[in-house]
Scaffold this motif. Structure first.
Motif, PDB file in Angstrom:
ATOM      1  N   ALA A 107       0.734  -1.171  -0.379  1.00  0.00           N
ATOM      2  CA  ALA A 107       0.018  -0.213  -0.842  1.00  0.00           C
ATOM      3  C   ALA A 107       0.658   1.547   0.240  1.00  0.00           C
ATOM      4  N   ASP A 108       0.819   2.427  -0.339  1.00  0.00           N
ATOM      5  CA  ASP A 108       1.390   3.545  -0.568  1.00  0.00           C
ATOM      6  C   ASP A 108       2.973   3.484  -1.307  1.00  0.00           C
ATOM      7  N   ASP A 109       3.031   2.492  -1.969  1.00  0.00           N
ATOM      8  CA  ASP A 109       3.759   2.437  -2.271  1.00  0.00           C
ATOM      9  C   ASP A 109       4.986   2.187  -4.023  1.00  0.00           C
ATOM     10  N   TYR A 110       3.726   3.027  -4.281  1.00  0.00           N
ATOM     11  CA  TYR A 110       4.350   2.843  -6.171  1.00  0.00           C
ATOM     12  C   TYR A 110       5.332   3.054  -6.727  1.00  0.00           C
ATOM     13  N   PRO A 111       6.302   2.721  -7.349  1.00  0.00           N
ATOM     14  CA  PRO A 111       4.964   1.482  -8.895  1.00  0.00           C
ATOM     15  C   PRO A 111       5.304   0.083  -7.590  1.00  0.00           C
ATOM     16  N   ASN A 112       4.668  -0.541  -8.411  1.00  0.00           N
ATOM     17  CA  ASN A 112       4.999  -1.827  -7.596  1.00  0.00           C
ATOM     18  C   ASN A 112       4.492  -3.108  -8.923  1.00  0.00           C
ATOM     19  N   GLU A 113       5.743  -4.017  -8.472  1.00  0.00           N
ATOM     20  CA  GLU A 113       5.669  -4.651  -9.446  1.00  0.00           C
ATOM     21  C   GLU A 113       6.054  -6.044  -9.545  1.00  0.00           C
ATOM     22  N   ILE A 114       5.192  -7.161 -10.631  1.00  0.00           N
ATOM     23  CA  ILE A 114       5.473  -7.983 -10.667  1.00  0.00           C
ATOM     24  C   ILE A 114       6.002  -8.525 -11.918  1.00  0.00           C
ATOM     25  N   THR A 115       6.909  -9.668 -11.501  1.00  0.00           N
ATOM     26  CA  THR A 115       8.039 -10.440 -12.800  1.00  0.00           C
ATOM     27  C   THR A 115       7.784 -11.836 -12.878  1.00  0.00           C
ATOM     28  N   PHE A 116       7.114 -12.013 -13.804  1.00  0.00           N
ATOM     29  CA  PHE A 116       7.222 -13.159 -14.250  1.00  0.00           C
ATOM     30  C   PHE A 116       8.250 -13.832 -15.054  1.00  0.00           C
ATOM     31  N   ASP A 117       8.826 -15.473 -14.066  1.00  0.00           N
ATOM     32  CA  ASP A 117      10.059 -15.698 -15.110  1.00  0.00           C
ATOM     33  C   ASP A 117       9.758 -16.717 -15.476  1.00  0.00           C
ATOM     34  N   MET A 118       9.991 -16.408 -17.294  1.00  0.00           N
ATOM     35  CA  MET A 118       9.107 -17.622 -18.253  1.00  0.00           C
ATOM     36  C   MET A 118       9.711 -19.184 -18.247  1.00  0.00           C
ATOM     37  N   GLU A 119      11.133 -19.519 -17.628  1.00  0.00           N
ATOM     38  CA  GLU A 119      11.808 -20.890 -17.730  1.00  0.00           C
ATOM     39  C   GLU A 119      12.483 -20.220 -18.930  1.00  0.00           C
ATOM     40  N   GLU A 120      12.176 -20.039 -19.378  1.00  0.00           N
ATOM     41  CA  GLU A 120      13.190 -19.757 -20.306  1.00  0.00           C
ATOM     42  C   GLU A 120      12.605 -18.430 -21.628  1.00  0.00           C
ATOM     43  N   SER A 121      13.597 -18.222 -22.866  1.00  0.00           N
ATOM     44  CA  SER A 121      12.895 -17.239 -23.871  1.00  0.00           C
ATOM     45  C   SER A 121      11.469 -17.578 -25.001  1.00  0.00           C
ATOM     46  N   VAL A 122      10.232 -16.744 -24.663  1.00  0.00           N
ATOM     47  CA  VAL A 122       8.972 -17.610 -25.004  1.00  0.00           C
ATOM     48  C   VAL A 122       8.728 -15.757 -25.731  1.00  0.00           C
ATOM     49  N   THR A 123       7.993 -16.187 -26.678  1.00  0.00           N
ATOM     50  CA  THR A 123       7.642 -15.160 -28.350  1.00  0.00           C
ATOM     51  C   THR A 123       6.108 -14.234 -27.172  1.00  0.00           C
ATOM     52  N   ILE A 124       5.772 -13.752 -27.632  1.00  0.00           N
ATOM     53  CA  ILE A 124       4.397 -13.228 -27.031  1.00  0.00           C
ATOM     54  C   ILE A 124       3.641 -12.031 -27.867  1.00  0.00           C
ATOM     55  N   SER A 125       2.397 -11.763 -27.588  1.00  0.00           N
ATOM     56  CA  SER A 125       1.787 -10.828 -28.248  1.00  0.00           C
ATOM     57  C   SER A 125       1.062 -10.046 -27.844  1.00  0.00           C
TER      58      SER A 125
END
Length: 212
Positions: A107-125
């Motif tokens: 709370a009240d601590d912007y910015p908030n971050e969420i990080t995904f580790d895909m465990e390999e290089s992937v293609t995303i759209s």
């Protein structure tokens, strides 16, 4: 003289008996009289139809949305990290496939971050952020940016900070489509503002591979 007084008393008693008896008969007659049924000629009586099921007024029913094919969601059960959360609303809720659980940043601590580790290089759209679809999650906006990285240190923005609208009347989600598919090992979501809370929120974050 005594007989005269006695006679007067007897007469008064008899009069009282007669009055009480008369009132009693009148009350009985009124109480047993049947009410007169008046017919209102301005009213037409009709039979009510049988209603076996509860009926909802059409204006109260939200139209069902046609499902949109965004591609394959490859975010489910991937490793996720955060820079903090509020109470019990940790990042493990972000990709468990359940929109009734959610993550909420510190709370009240912007910015908030969420990080995904895909465990390999992937293609995303593109990606999609979903909130709890229940109506008590009122409409709100959130400012969000999407970044990608190959080493979890150097990040590049692929979706600039944008104000996203969320409304339970239209699914309570926001879709972010990239200009072109990108390669990434790590995908970070940065929340800068939320008009419905003091931190970023997401029930699910979906990450899509390009449609084949």
């Amino acid at each position: 003289m005594k007989n005269t007084e006695k006679n007067k008393k007897m007469i008064l008693v008899m009069l009282a008996v007669i009055i009480v008896a008369t009132l009693g008969v009148g009350f009985w007659a009124v109480s047993t009289r049947k009410p007169v049924e008046k017919v209102n000629t301005n009213v037409t009586l009709v039979s009510a139809p049988d209603q076996d099921d509860f009926e909802v007024h059409p204006e109260w029913v939200l139209p069902e949305e046609e499902p949109v094919d965004y591609g394959e969601n490859i975010a489910l059960d991937r490793t996720v990290s955060e820079d903090g959360h509020t109470q019990v609303y940790h990042c493990r809720n972000i990709n468990d496939g359940e929109t009734l659980t959610y993550w909420e940043g510190r709370a009240d601590d912007y910015p908030n971050e969420i990080t995904f580790d895909m465990e390999e290089s992937v293609t995303i759209s593109g990606t999609r952020i979903l909130l709890n679809p229940r109506s008590n999650w009122g409409a709100r906006t959130q400012d969000v940016e999407v970044q990608i990285s190959e080493d979890n240190e150097n990040f590049t923005t692929v979706y600039p900070r944008t104000t996203l609208s969320f409304d339970p009347n239209s699914g309570n989600y926001a879709y972010m489509e990239f200009d072109a598919p990108v390669e990434a090992w790590y995908i970070r979501f940065v929340f800068y503002a939320n008009t419905g809370a003091t931190a970023g929120q997401a029930a699910e974050i979906e990450i899509y591979a390009p449609k084949k």
